[in-house]
Design a protein around this motif. Structure first.
Motif, short mmCIF file in Angstrom:
data_model
loop_
_atom_site.label_atom_id
_atom_site.label_comp_id
_atom_site.label_asym_id
_atom_site.label_seq_id
_atom_site.Cartn_x
_atom_site.Cartn_y
_atom_site.Cartn_z
N ILE A 1 0.73 9.60 -2.38
CA ILE A 1 -0.37 10.57 -2.33
C ILE A 1 -1.72 9.89 -2.11
CG2 ILE A 1 0.85 12.27 -3.75
CD1 ILE A 1 -0.77 11.33 -6.16
N GLN A 2 -1.70 8.63 -1.73
CA GLN A 2 -2.93 7.88 -1.44
C GLN A 2 -3.17 7.86 0.06
OE1 GLN A 2 -6.13 6.62 -1.57
NE2 GLN A 2 -5.49 5.67 -3.52
N HIS A 3 -4.37 8.31 0.48
CA HIS A 3 -4.70 8.36 1.90
C HIS A 3 -5.84 7.42 2.28
CE1 HIS A 3 -2.35 12.02 3.25
NE2 HIS A 3 -2.20 12.05 1.93
N GLY A 4 -6.46 6.77 1.31
CA GLY A 4 -7.55 5.85 1.61
C GLY A 4 -7.07 4.44 1.84
N PHE A 5 -7.62 3.76 2.84
CA PHE A 5 -7.27 2.37 3.16
C PHE A 5 -5.76 2.21 3.36
CE2 PHE A 5 -10.90 2.15 0.08
CZ PHE A 5 -11.87 1.87 1.02
N THR A 6 -5.16 3.19 4.00
CA THR A 6 -3.72 3.19 4.22
C THR A 6 -3.43 3.41 5.69
OG1 THR A 6 -3.41 4.14 2.00
CG2 THR A 6 -1.53 4.22 3.49
N LYS A 7 -2.60 2.55 6.26
CA LYS A 7 -2.28 2.64 7.68
C LYS A 7 -1.63 3.98 8.00
CE LYS A 7 0.02 0.13 11.42
NZ LYS A 7 0.87 -1.03 11.77
N GLY A 8 -2.12 4.63 9.06
CA GLY A 8 -1.56 5.92 9.48
C GLY A 8 -2.11 7.10 8.72
N ILE B 1 -10.23 20.75 -8.71
CA ILE B 1 -11.06 19.86 -9.51
C ILE B 1 -11.24 18.54 -8.76
CG2 ILE B 1 -11.26 18.59 -11.69
CD1 ILE B 1 -9.63 20.81 -13.00
N TYR B 2 -12.48 18.16 -8.54
CA TYR B 2 -12.83 16.94 -7.82
C TYR B 2 -13.25 15.88 -8.83
CZ TYR B 2 -12.91 19.96 -3.73
OH TYR B 2 -12.56 20.83 -2.73
N LEU B 3 -12.58 14.74 -8.78
CA LEU B 3 -12.82 13.68 -9.75
C LEU B 3 -13.32 12.42 -9.06
CD1 LEU B 3 -9.51 14.22 -11.74
CD2 LEU B 3 -11.80 14.93 -12.47
N ASP B 4 -14.21 11.73 -9.73
CA ASP B 4 -14.79 10.52 -9.16
C ASP B 4 -14.98 9.49 -10.27
OD1 ASP B 4 -16.27 9.36 -6.65
OD2 ASP B 4 -17.61 8.96 -8.34
N LEU C 1 -1.87 17.00 -6.45
CA LEU C 1 -2.81 15.89 -6.65
C LEU C 1 -2.79 15.02 -5.41
CD1 LEU C 1 -4.57 14.52 -9.01
CD2 LEU C 1 -2.69 12.90 -9.13
N ILE C 2 -3.97 14.59 -4.98
CA ILE C 2 -4.06 13.70 -3.82
C ILE C 2 -5.25 12.78 -4.00
CG2 ILE C 2 -5.57 15.07 -2.32
CD1 ILE C 2 -3.40 14.54 -0.10
N LYS C 3 -5.17 11.57 -3.42
CA LYS C 3 -6.23 10.57 -3.60
C LYS C 3 -6.74 10.08 -2.25
CE LYS C 3 -3.18 8.75 -7.17
NZ LYS C 3 -2.38 7.57 -7.49
N PHE C 4 -8.02 9.78 -2.24
CA PHE C 4 -8.61 9.04 -1.12
C PHE C 4 -9.44 7.92 -1.73
CE2 PHE C 4 -11.53 7.93 2.24
CZ PHE C 4 -10.72 7.95 3.36
N ALA C 5 -8.82 6.73 -1.83
CA ALA C 5 -9.41 5.61 -2.57
C ALA C 5 -9.67 6.05 -4.01
CB ALA C 5 -10.67 5.11 -1.87
N ASP C 6 -10.94 6.05 -4.46
CA ASP C 6 -11.22 6.42 -5.86
C ASP C 6 -11.51 7.90 -6.03
OD1 ASP C 6 -13.57 5.95 -4.33
OD2 ASP C 6 -14.75 5.92 -6.16
N ASP C 7 -11.57 8.66 -4.93
CA ASP C 7 -11.79 10.10 -5.03
C ASP C 7 -10.45 10.81 -5.20
OD1 ASP C 7 -14.57 10.02 -4.75
OD2 ASP C 7 -14.40 9.86 -2.58
N THR C 8 -10.36 11.65 -6.22
CA THR C 8 -9.10 12.34 -6.54
C THR C 8 -9.33 13.84 -6.59
OG1 THR C 8 -8.43 10.44 -7.88
CG2 THR C 8 -7.20 12.48 -8.20
N LYS C 9 -8.40 14.59 -5.98
CA LYS C 9 -8.46 16.05 -6.02
C LYS C 9 -7.24 16.58 -6.75
CE LYS C 9 -9.00 16.80 -1.49
NZ LYS C 9 -9.54 15.65 -0.80
N LEU C 10 -7.49 17.48 -7.70
CA LEU C 10 -6.43 18.15 -8.45
C LEU C 10 -6.57 19.65 -8.21
CD1 LEU C 10 -4.20 18.26 -10.70
CD2 LEU C 10 -6.09 18.36 -12.36
N GLU D 1 -6.15 16.24 -18.62
CA GLU D 1 -6.13 15.37 -19.80
C GLU D 1 -5.25 14.13 -19.56
OE1 GLU D 1 -4.89 17.90 -22.96
OE2 GLU D 1 -6.83 18.96 -23.07
N ASP D 2 -4.18 14.31 -18.79
CA ASP D 2 -3.33 13.18 -18.45
C ASP D 2 -4.11 12.15 -17.62
OD1 ASP D 2 -0.75 11.74 -18.02
OD2 ASP D 2 -1.08 12.37 -15.94
N LEU D 3 -4.94 12.64 -16.71
CA LEU D 3 -5.77 11.74 -15.91
C LEU D 3 -6.81 11.03 -16.78
CD1 LEU D 3 -6.39 14.01 -12.77
CD2 LEU D 3 -4.72 12.18 -13.01
N VAL D 4 -7.37 11.75 -17.73
CA VAL D 4 -8.35 11.15 -18.64
C VAL D 4 -7.68 10.08 -19.51
CG1 VAL D 4 -9.88 11.59 -20.60
CG2 VAL D 4 -9.84 13.18 -18.67
N ASN D 5 -6.48 10.38 -19.99
CA ASN D 5 -5.74 9.39 -20.80
C ASN D 5 -5.45 8.13 -19.99
OD1 ASN D 5 -5.71 11.10 -23.02
ND2 ASN D 5 -3.72 12.01 -22.48
#
Length: 438
Positions: free
Chosen positions: A236-243, A270-273, A356-365, A383-387
């Motif tokens: 689910i990571q799309h940042g700095f990833t080939k393709g 929810i947008y997390l940074d 849930l999806i990520k682009f480097a350190d930006d995360t969308k839930l 809360e799981d992300l916060v933990n």
């Protein structure tokens, strides 16, 4: 300014003199003026189109042209200290900025890595031809590091220096020894947005050894190969990833979100940074994760020694700050930095029940939010992300974490990030909003 364009401009200047002397009519002069103006505009358009097309191969030329067009150039400072004192001179600002950058680092903890079987792992073998190919691909317009080896020289002498560099690279990786020059960096500043007096608005970019970056490219390729073979890649990571890219991130996430909306559901996003994400990665925890991912242990040992004992200083208009020790993070501006960050947050959000999806350190839930039970599920995922952030010594920036409510019957539920209630986003997500609303 082509030869033909110069001739057109001279022709216009000549026509102007003739019109003043009464040699030609005003209408004839204006025809020459319009022809010249059209030629100049056409030439400018052609140049700018050429700059835009070549942005991937020569981005420095493109942004140099853009900066010349700006009415106001972005500069650093002046800075305001905690005591309210304004700092204006370059050396003082460099010292103050470097002190701030060092203050965000996580505390260095003892390294408990085992590394017992490192000598039993396969030796890394980088060939002369591979080094030569990498040197020839270098971009001669980029900045060099503190070793004063200019990229242009490395590129032009690729054939001559490939063999000794290959020996140095192999010796370095297989022994684990990392040169001092490869662990120090000049920091240049990049203003992200906002007030220039706010220290948090500057991104520190490390100018490191180009020779080391060439080696990092080989190691990055080998790390990626090991991760793919062992099946540890973050799906689910799309940042700095080939393709993958920002576009694939949007399409992948909102394909599910639009499906929810088409079926009449309310959806909460929810947008997390993370706060200073790249600078606060705890190196001990990062190395422990690398060890569990099945990476070649000689490469892992090299990365361990490459991260340890790093020093940085800020350079500002020729002035240099004092050196500061780097106790956490992955260097921004390095080749290995982004891939190491991706690997560090691979296990972020693995227990979630929503999208849930990520682009480097930006995360969308995101998830369906029709009932209070749906709200509870999203809150549990949050809360799981916060933990995770607490156990990995990373902090979310509560001011940048926002919520977006979608759907006609959305009940606008509230969500808590730690001790803070999330605010509704009003700007900054325009492209995503229009993508899902048509």
């Amino acid at each position: 300014m082509s030869k033909h364009l110069r001739e057109v401009i001279k022709k216009k200047q000549k026509a102007y003199k003739e019109w003043k002397m009464g040699g030609i009519s005003k209408e004839s002069y204006l025809i020459v003026v319009r022809t010249c103006r059209d030629k100049v505009r056409k030439n400018k358009s052609h140049v700018e189109l050429d700059l835009a097309k070549g942005i991937k191969t020569n981005s420095k030329r493109f942004y140099s042209h853009i900066n010349k067009k700006k009415t106001k150039k972005e500069e650093v400072g002046p800075q305001n200290t905690e005591d309210g004192v304004e700092v204006k001179d370059n050396i003082s600002m460099a010292q103050y900025l470097n002190k701030y950058f060092a203050s965000v680092f996580n505390e260095e903890l003892s390294d408990n890595g085992r590394m017992t079987n490192v000598n039993e792992d396969m030796e890394v073998d980088i060939t002369t031809s591979e080094v030569e190919a990498k040197l020839e691909q270098l971009n001669g317009t980029k900045s060099g590091g503190l070793d004063n080896l200019h990229i242009r020289i490395l590129k032009e002498l690729a054939l001559e220096i490939a063999s000794p560099l290959a020996r140095i690279f192999n010796q370095s990786v297989n022994s684990g020894f990392v040169l001092y020059d490869w662990r120090i960096a000049n920091i240049v500043l990049s203003l992200k947005k906002g007030k220039k007096s706010d220290l948090g608005n500057y991104r520190p970019v490390s100018l490191t050894s180009v020779v080391c970056k060439v080696l990092e490219k080989f190691l990055k390729e080998k790390v990626v190969k090991d991760i793919e073979v062992n099946g540890n890649w973050d799906k689910i990571q799309h940042g700095f990833t080939k393709g993958r890219s920002c576009q694939t991130n949007l399409i992948s996430f909102f394909e599910t979100v639009t499906d929810f909306l088409d079926k009449g559901n309310a959806v909460d996003l929810i947008y997390l940074d993370f706060n200073k994400a790249f600078d606060t990665v705890p190196q001990g925890e990062l190395l422990a994760k690398l060890e569990n991912m099945g990476i070649n242990m000689k490469i892992e040992r090299w990365i361990r020694n490459w991260l340890k004992g790093r020093l940085q200083r800020v350079t500002l208009k020729g002035e240099l700050s004092d050196w500061k020790e780097v106790t956490s993070g992955v260097p921004q501006g390095s080749v290995l930095g982004p891939i190491l960050f991706n690997l560090f947050i691979t296990d972020l959000g693995t227990k979630g029940r929503n999208v849930l999806i990520k682009f480097a350190d930006d995360t969308k839930l995101g998830g369906i939010a029709n009932t209070e039970k749906d709200q509870d599920i999203i809150q549990e995922d949050l809360e799981d992300l916060v933990n995770w952030s607490n156990s990995n010594r990373m902090k979310f920036n509560s001011e940048k974490c926002k919520i977006m409510h979608l759907g006609i019957n959305n009940k606008n539920f509230c969500y808590k990030l730690g001790m803070h209630y999330l605010e509704v986003t009003e700007e900054g997500r325009t492209s995503e909003y229009w993508l899902i609303t048509g």
